[in-house]
Scaffold this motif. Structure first.
Motif, PDB file in Angstrom:
ATOM      1  N   VAL A 122     -41.804  -5.694  27.879  1.00  0.00           N
ATOM      2  CA  VAL A 122     -41.919  -6.457  26.634  1.00  0.00           C
ATOM      3  C   VAL A 122     -43.238  -7.224  26.611  1.00  0.00           C
ATOM      4  O   VAL A 122     -43.896  -7.305  25.571  1.00  0.00           O
ATOM      5  N   GLU A 123     -43.655  -7.768  27.749  1.00  0.00           N
ATOM      6  CA  GLU A 123     -44.937  -8.489  27.802  1.00  0.00           C
ATOM      7  C   GLU A 123     -46.094  -7.572  27.435  1.00  0.00           C
ATOM      8  O   GLU A 123     -47.010  -7.971  26.711  1.00  0.00           O
ATOM      9  N   ARG A 177     -46.785 -14.029  18.720  1.00  0.00           N
ATOM     10  CA  ARG A 177     -46.115 -13.317  19.812  1.00  0.00           C
ATOM     11  C   ARG A 177     -44.944 -14.092  20.400  1.00  0.00           C
ATOM     12  O   ARG A 177     -43.896 -13.520  20.685  1.00  0.00           O
ATOM     13  N   GLU A 178     -45.132 -15.390  20.617  1.00  0.00           N
ATOM     14  CA  GLU A 178     -44.062 -16.184  21.230  1.00  0.00           C
ATOM     15  C   GLU A 178     -42.835 -16.252  20.333  1.00  0.00           C
ATOM     16  O   GLU A 178     -41.702 -16.148  20.795  1.00  0.00           O
ATOM     17  N   VAL A 202     -36.588 -12.424  18.628  1.00  0.00           N
ATOM     18  CA  VAL A 202     -36.215 -11.021  18.490  1.00  0.00           C
ATOM     19  C   VAL A 202     -35.896 -10.416  19.859  1.00  0.00           C
ATOM     20  O   VAL A 202     -34.750 -10.114  20.156  1.00  0.00           O
ATOM     21  N   PHE A 203     -36.892 -10.255  20.706  1.00  0.00           N
ATOM     22  CA  PHE A 203     -36.689  -9.531  21.956  1.00  0.00           C
ATOM     23  C   PHE A 203     -35.731 -10.233  22.918  1.00  0.00           C
ATOM     24  O   PHE A 203     -34.953  -9.569  23.596  1.00  0.00           O
ATOM     25  N   ALA A 204     -35.744 -11.542  22.966  1.00  0.00           N
ATOM     26  CA  ALA A 204     -34.814 -12.262  23.834  1.00  0.00           C
ATOM     27  C   ALA A 204     -33.369 -12.007  23.411  1.00  0.00           C
ATOM     28  O   ALA A 204     -32.463 -11.986  24.244  1.00  0.00           O
ATOM     29  N   GLU A 219     -27.581 -10.353  23.666  1.00  0.00           N
ATOM     30  CA  GLU A 219     -26.521  -9.916  22.759  1.00  0.00           C
ATOM     31  C   GLU A 219     -26.098  -8.460  22.938  1.00  0.00           C
ATOM     32  O   GLU A 219     -25.036  -8.080  22.459  1.00  0.00           O
ATOM     33  N   TRP A 220     -26.922  -7.657  23.619  1.00  0.00           N
ATOM     34  CA  TRP A 220     -26.650  -6.225  23.707  1.00  0.00           C
ATOM     35  C   TRP A 220     -26.798  -5.706  25.131  1.00  0.00           C
ATOM     36  O   TRP A 220     -27.684  -6.118  25.861  1.00  0.00           O
TER      37      TRP A 220
END
Length: 135
Positions: free
Chosen positions: A27-28, A55-56, A62-64, A69-70
């Motif tokens: 992801v980074e 980006r943060e 979103v990505f966190a 959750e999934w």
């Protein structure tokens, strides 16, 4: 006046590379490939829907959420169509919701907009009902 042509960026290759980083869990690396002030749009039909800038903000909003959750959340582009500074990707999201244990698979269309070879805007269009039904 400098009349030298600017090098052409293969925007389709850039987008395919970003999806590749995501598939590898990097992801980074994906975020580093975006403009620092990217505008990221998620449909309002999702509880984390909205427009995030930078980006943060994309990482946190979103990505966190994919991780918290999934289980096995995947972004699977099937087709990437580049038209200059705009790229459209068609594919599927899939995963199992951690709260309900329900599996989900839904189609998406992603619209990427570039400036000077760097993504500055991203929007996902998807069947939010399919995702929400699994939550």
């Amino acid at each position: 006046m400098n009349t030298a042509a600017r090098p052409h960026t293969d925007t389709g290759a850039v987008v395919r590379g970003l999806y590749g980083r995501l598939a590898q869990g990097d992801v980074e690396g994906l975020l580093a490939g975006l403009h620092e002030d990217i505008q990221w749009v998620v449909p309002p039909g999702l509880h984390y829907g909205g427009t995030y800038r930078g980006r943060e903000a994309v990482l946190n909003n979103v990505f966190a959420r994919f991780v918290t959750e999934w289980e096995g959340f995947a972004v699977e582009p099937a087709e990437v169509i580049a038209a200059g500074e705009t790229v459209v990707a068609l594919g599927h999201y899939s995963g199992t919701n951690l709260s309900t244990g329900k599996a989900m698979r839904t189609r998406f269309a992603h619209v990427w907009r570039f400036e000077h070879g760097v993504p500055v805007h991203f929007e996902t269009v998807l069947d939010t009902h399919t995702m929400v039904r699994a939550m």
